[in-house]
Scaffold this active site. Sequence first.
Site, PDB file in Angstrom:
ATOM      1  CG  ASP A 173      -2.174   0.739   1.119  1.00 53.36           C
ATOM      2  OD1 ASP A 173      -2.304   1.497   0.145  1.00 53.36           O
ATOM      3  OD2 ASP A 173      -3.050   0.584   1.990  1.00 53.36           O
ATOM      4  CG  ASP A 229      -9.369   2.587  -0.589  1.00 56.38           C
ATOM      5  OD1 ASP A 229      -8.901   1.440  -0.761  1.00 56.38           O
ATOM      6  OD2 ASP A 229      -8.803   3.456   0.089  1.00 56.38           O
TER       7      ASP A 229
HETATM    8  C1  DGJ Z   1      -5.805   1.943   1.918  1.00 58.20           C
HETATM    9  C2  DGJ Z   1      -6.161   0.740   1.106  1.00 58.20           C
HETATM   10  O1  DGJ Z   1      -6.624   1.120  -0.138  1.00 58.20           O
HETATM   11  C3  DGJ Z   1      -7.175  -0.091   1.873  1.00 58.20           C
HETATM   12  O2  DGJ Z   1      -7.596  -1.167   1.098  1.00 58.20           O
HETATM   13  C4  DGJ Z   1      -6.562  -0.541   3.160  1.00 58.20           C
HETATM   14  O3  DGJ Z   1      -5.497  -1.419   2.898  1.00 58.20           O
HETATM   15  C5  DGJ Z   1      -6.090   0.648   3.954  1.00 58.20           C
HETATM   16  N1  DGJ Z   1      -5.256   1.506   3.181  1.00 58.20           N
HETATM   17  C6  DGJ Z   1      -5.343   0.220   5.183  1.00 58.20           C
HETATM   18  O4  DGJ Z   1      -4.803   1.253   5.856  1.00 58.20           O
END
Ligand code: DGJ
Length: 749
Positions: free
Chosen positions: A479, A549
Amino acid sequence: MQIEYRKEERQFHLCNGRISYIFHVMENGQLGHLYFGKQIHTGKSYLYLQKQRSHCHTAYAYENNFCFSLDTVRQEYPAYGTTDFREPAYRISQRNGSHITDFVCCGHEIRPGKPKLSGLPATYAETEDEAETLIISLWDELLQVKMELLYTIFRDHDAIARSVRFANQGTETVFLDRAMSLSVDFFDSDFTMLQLDGTWARERYISERTLQKGIQSVGSLRGASSAVHNPFLALKRKNTTEYDGEAYGCSLIYSGNFLMQAEVDHYEVLRVMAGIHPSEFCWKLAPKESFQTPEAVMVYSCQGLNGMSQAFHELYNKRLVHGSWRERTRPILINNWEATYFDFNQDKLLEIARKAGELGAEMFVLDDGWFGERNNASQSLGDWTPNYDKLPDGIRGLAEKITAMGMKFGLWFEPEMVNRVSELYQKHPEWVVRTPNRRMSVGRNQYVLDYSNPEVVQYIGGLMEAILDDAPVSYIKWDMNRNITEAFGASLPADRQGEFFHRYILGVYSLYERLTEKYPEILFESCASGGGRFDPGMLYYAPQCWTSDDTDAVERIKIQYGTSLCYPVVSMGSHVSAVPNHQVGRVTGMDFRAAVAYFGTFGYELDVNMLTDAEQAQMKEQIAFFKKYREVIQLGRFYRLRSPFENQGDGAWMCVSRDKRTAILATYKVLARVNPRMKKLLLSGLDAETEYSVSGRKETYYGDELMNAGFVEELEFTGYNVRDNGTIIYDNGTDKGDFTAHIYVLEGR
Ligand code: DGJ
């Protein structure tokens, strides 16, 4: 496939039976563009396409030659200031303050295969006969700098890959202020430009504009390719559709600051460029040093936008993604993020994993919150050691328990970041990206680690390896949740600060390289608050990317549809999540959510134990369906059929197996309409002669029938009728209500 050189005209013709790319060395020794498009004859001169004539009121390169001005010729990799007044492909600052250059072609080489670009992701050839590369050398006598333009044509892909290498062979330092990867001047500018833009949670929406005189561009200065613009643009003719007409695509294999630009000049010539964004870029090229640009890829299709997309999908699936996950179907995963956020312990995770495993899930992914004191988003990034309060048996213990259930185990990292509240920050505050004596901006309570410093990369790599060497980890979600501010590399001297952003991305690539080399079986999924760094550079290392997301199925129709313009279905992370949806609060049925998530990597991101028995049964069925057909969806060919951008959110697409025996068709309706018209879809990619059965239908249909007469969709509910006798009857349409999807399986008989 062939690269033809005609000595007399100094003309190069790259072709592969379907596309031709032609340019020549002009009278000033620089390169003039002649043609890019559908294959035309070899063995011919095309210099007439660049006929010179005298234009009034411009500047000419030579005295008494009123026919040669760079202002009015189409070029390959132009410079500014020696009669060309458009934006240049490169700019070199010299000791005396000048930017004027004079690169003259001094030779060329045609090589089988494709050379590797050191330290950078790029397309590749596995054998020497599947690609051919032309390297044109240009030399500036005064600067003693060499420029090499690399062009690769592929036997099986309708794409040209380009990049540029600068080498300082002189005794004086120069500075590269601009070094695009590709520039090409099209004959005309009668195009509509398509771009993929958005922001967090609504990434890669398609937007279009008719080209106008002047510059139109997309780019990023965020330190990542970003959700705002994608390093991609397409050009289509006025009459181009998904399946007919000319379309060009341009894609940059890069994850940092970029610029893609289309400039229409005073004679309606179109100059397209792609490369590192020249703003915030300046590379010092000391004597004996060289600089390699990232690679850019141009695709040509005479079969519309879908043809262009398929050319990218094929090339990127087969010759960009590499290693053991290339052309391999992906495990169905269950991720705990939206199920628990930071609030979990080992028992809770095991319960989710166990139930999901019983229903058929193949991998459990532990997301954020497993390390240091990470109980919220404000601390512990950088401290990559397990939180034993939550996970008494550590990552190894948890991973072993999951593997004992017959599932694989995946783990989340955010290796490029640090929180102020962390052991790492206490120990190494100097590793944070910041400009001395200036305030540090913050994003999601975190700071960016200085990946332009190899020591930092080395350290984080060591922490990750300690976990990976200890526990059976099969997947990593990498991430990256904030963009770079106050850019400055503490380990770089003042005259190299312009290198910071590119060095940062090279640092990220180097860690990816190290980990993918050492753990070739680990499947990487890149992520940047969803799809904030969904680009071909990432795909080279991480063959899938968390698309957004936003897990709401209605929104995902647009996001996945837009993403498919350049990126393959198998690269799009897609999960079924809980309702009400956590991003938009919408309630949709489980089957609708799955029908969208099928067209990607497919997985779940919810607490399975909170589902009703009926929903668990649905989940089991969905997983079984996906296991049966994932090869068709993930490794087949993808066809866009109805755009959600033009149909109030409704969409349709299909995947067809390579042998054309099986196809999965999906139609999505967002909002019900009253008393609608009958609808049909012209399918694509089927075998015209094959007779197909369609799940849920009695009739069979030939491929030609479905692709020409069309596939008549389910009748929609039309409302009520009041009979003469006063009784009310409801119409018999089968497709009722909002948020409905149909998945049809077509099987050749
Ligand atoms: C952002 C990501 O896009 C989410 O799927 C998740 O992993 C969060 N970060 C976790 O902090």
